[in-house]
Scaffold this motif. Structure first.
Motif, PDB file in Angstrom:
ATOM      1  N   HIS A 265       0.883  -1.186  -0.076  1.00  0.00           N
ATOM      2  CA  HIS A 265       0.071  -0.026   0.077  1.00  0.00           C
ATOM      3  C   HIS A 265       1.069   1.291  -0.146  1.00  0.00           C
ATOM      4  O   HIS A 265       2.252   1.250   0.491  1.00  0.00           O
ATOM      5  CB  HIS A 265      -0.990   0.006   1.076  1.00  0.00           C
ATOM      6  N   ALA A 266       0.291   2.281  -0.641  1.00  0.00           N
ATOM      7  CA  ALA A 266       1.016   3.629  -0.862  1.00  0.00           C
ATOM      8  C   ALA A 266       0.002   4.608  -0.830  1.00  0.00           C
ATOM      9  O   ALA A 266      -1.243   4.480  -0.960  1.00  0.00           O
ATOM     10  CB  ALA A 266       2.037   3.120  -1.877  1.00  0.00           C
TER      11      ALA A 266
ATOM     12  N   ALA B  27      -5.033   7.238  -6.521  1.00  0.00           N
ATOM     13  CA  ALA B  27      -6.448   6.787  -6.378  1.00  0.00           C
ATOM     14  C   ALA B  27      -6.950   6.899  -5.012  1.00  0.00           C
ATOM     15  O   ALA B  27      -7.992   7.335  -4.581  1.00  0.00           O
ATOM     16  CB  ALA B  27      -6.620   5.237  -6.923  1.00  0.00           C
ATOM     17  N   LEU B  28      -5.964   6.936  -4.262  1.00  0.00           N
ATOM     18  CA  LEU B  28      -6.116   7.182  -2.712  1.00  0.00           C
ATOM     19  C   LEU B  28      -6.475   8.636  -2.466  1.00  0.00           C
ATOM     20  O   LEU B  28      -7.400   9.181  -1.537  1.00  0.00           O
ATOM     21  CB  LEU B  28      -4.899   6.516  -1.838  1.00  0.00           C
ATOM     22  N   ARG B  29      -5.572   9.289  -3.148  1.00  0.00           N
ATOM     23  CA  ARG B  29      -5.724  10.827  -2.908  1.00  0.00           C
ATOM     24  C   ARG B  29      -7.099  11.389  -3.352  1.00  0.00           C
ATOM     25  O   ARG B  29      -7.875  12.145  -2.961  1.00  0.00           O
ATOM     26  CB  ARG B  29      -4.831  11.693  -3.823  1.00  0.00           C
ATOM     27  N   ALA B  30      -7.652  10.749  -4.508  1.00  0.00           N
ATOM     28  CA  ALA B  30      -9.061  10.938  -4.965  1.00  0.00           C
ATOM     29  C   ALA B  30     -10.220  10.281  -4.053  1.00  0.00           C
ATOM     30  O   ALA B  30     -11.254  11.185  -3.940  1.00  0.00           O
ATOM     31  CB  ALA B  30      -9.227  10.204  -6.678  1.00  0.00           C
TER      32      ALA B  30
ATOM     33  N   LEU C 161      -3.268  10.440   4.577  1.00  0.00           N
ATOM     34  CA  LEU C 161      -3.087   9.524   3.438  1.00  0.00           C
ATOM     35  C   LEU C 161      -2.242   8.494   3.857  1.00  0.00           C
ATOM     36  O   LEU C 161      -2.467   7.129   3.638  1.00  0.00           O
ATOM     37  CB  LEU C 161      -2.781  10.155   2.080  1.00  0.00           C
ATOM     38  N   GLU C 162      -1.310   8.854   4.523  1.00  0.00           N
ATOM     39  CA  GLU C 162      -0.093   7.581   4.818  1.00  0.00           C
ATOM     40  C   GLU C 162      -0.957   6.657   5.824  1.00  0.00           C
ATOM     41  O   GLU C 162      -0.585   5.407   5.722  1.00  0.00           O
ATOM     42  CB  GLU C 162       1.108   8.332   5.644  1.00  0.00           C
ATOM     43  N   PHE C 163      -1.574   7.396   6.813  1.00  0.00           N
ATOM     44  CA  PHE C 163      -2.269   6.618   7.852  1.00  0.00           C
ATOM     45  C   PHE C 163      -3.153   5.371   7.378  1.00  0.00           C
ATOM     46  O   PHE C 163      -3.328   4.501   7.518  1.00  0.00           O
ATOM     47  CB  PHE C 163      -2.891   7.304   8.836  1.00  0.00           C
ATOM     48  N   SER C 164      -3.945   6.033   5.940  1.00  0.00           N
ATOM     49  CA  SER C 164      -4.815   5.306   5.434  1.00  0.00           C
ATOM     50  C   SER C 164      -4.356   4.145   4.649  1.00  0.00           C
ATOM     51  O   SER C 164      -4.559   2.934   5.010  1.00  0.00           O
ATOM     52  CB  SER C 164      -5.670   6.103   4.620  1.00  0.00           C
ATOM     53  N   ALA C 165      -3.101   4.196   4.114  1.00  0.00           N
ATOM     54  CA  ALA C 165      -2.261   3.156   3.516  1.00  0.00           C
ATOM     55  C   ALA C 165      -2.034   2.447   4.544  1.00  0.00           C
ATOM     56  O   ALA C 165      -1.929   1.037   4.175  1.00  0.00           O
ATOM     57  CB  ALA C 165      -1.231   3.886   2.619  1.00  0.00           C
ATOM     58  N   HIS C 166      -1.364   2.826   5.700  1.00  0.00           N
ATOM     59  CA  HIS C 166      -0.860   2.039   6.811  1.00  0.00           C
ATOM     60  C   HIS C 166      -2.068   0.900   7.375  1.00  0.00           C
ATOM     61  O   HIS C 166      -1.844  -0.081   7.553  1.00  0.00           O
ATOM     62  CB  HIS C 166      -0.394   2.802   7.954  1.00  0.00           C
TER      63      HIS C 166
END
Length: 154
Positions: free
Chosen positions: A28-29, A33-36, A46-51
């Motif tokens: 995960h990074a 797509a995560l930003r959107a 965003l980093e925490f969400s990927a984590h």
């Protein structure tokens, strides 16, 4: 590029030469797509969400390995962009990418692992206990520097 690798504690066991090598896998990074998907989140969010996505995937990996210690593990690595490609599956989530090369200990920035007291909840969550699964999802993982890999709880 910073990646959050779902793993089990067994993934950090050194080989016969004493080297730690992590194999290619879904990671995960912070992706476009995560930003959107989370337009109001700052970089830290965003980093925490990927984590968190990596922690969820780690739980699944623990469940797939009968021998792995029942603790989630997220390994944070920094790799060159050519070591990563977009994830092929839409089911993997907006933060999903594929690590396409092996990475060694020198790429590890730090790791996060469940505290040992969470072992029984991890086992229960994997057995289908929804209350335990909520406790696991709500638990923070403990931070360890790469120099402390030998001190991780098992």
């Amino acid at each position: 590029m910073r990646l959050y690798l779902p793993a089990t504690l067994d993934d950090l066991d050194p080989d016969a030469d004493g080297a730690v090598t992590l194999t290619p896998r879904v990671a995960h990074a912070v992706t476009p797509a995560l930003r959107a998907a989370l337009p109001d989140e700052d970089e830290e969010g965003l980093e925490f969400s990927a984590h968190l996505a990596a922690a969820d995937d780690s739980l699944a990996l623990v469940g797939e390995s009968a021998d792995a210690p029942p603790l989630r593990l997220v390994v944070i690595v920094d790799v060159p962009p050519e070591a990563v490609r977009e994830a092929g599956s839409l089911d993997a989530g907006p933060s999903a990418v594929e690590l396409v090369t092996r990475v060694g200990r020198d790429a590890i920035a730090c790791v996060h692992v469940d505290e040992p007291a969470l072992r029984e909840d991890v086992r229960a969550a994997l057995a289908g206990d929804e209350a335990a699964a909520e406790r696991v999802a709500d638990a923070d993982l403990l931070w360890y520097d790469v120099a402390e890999l030998g001190e991780l709880p098992r």
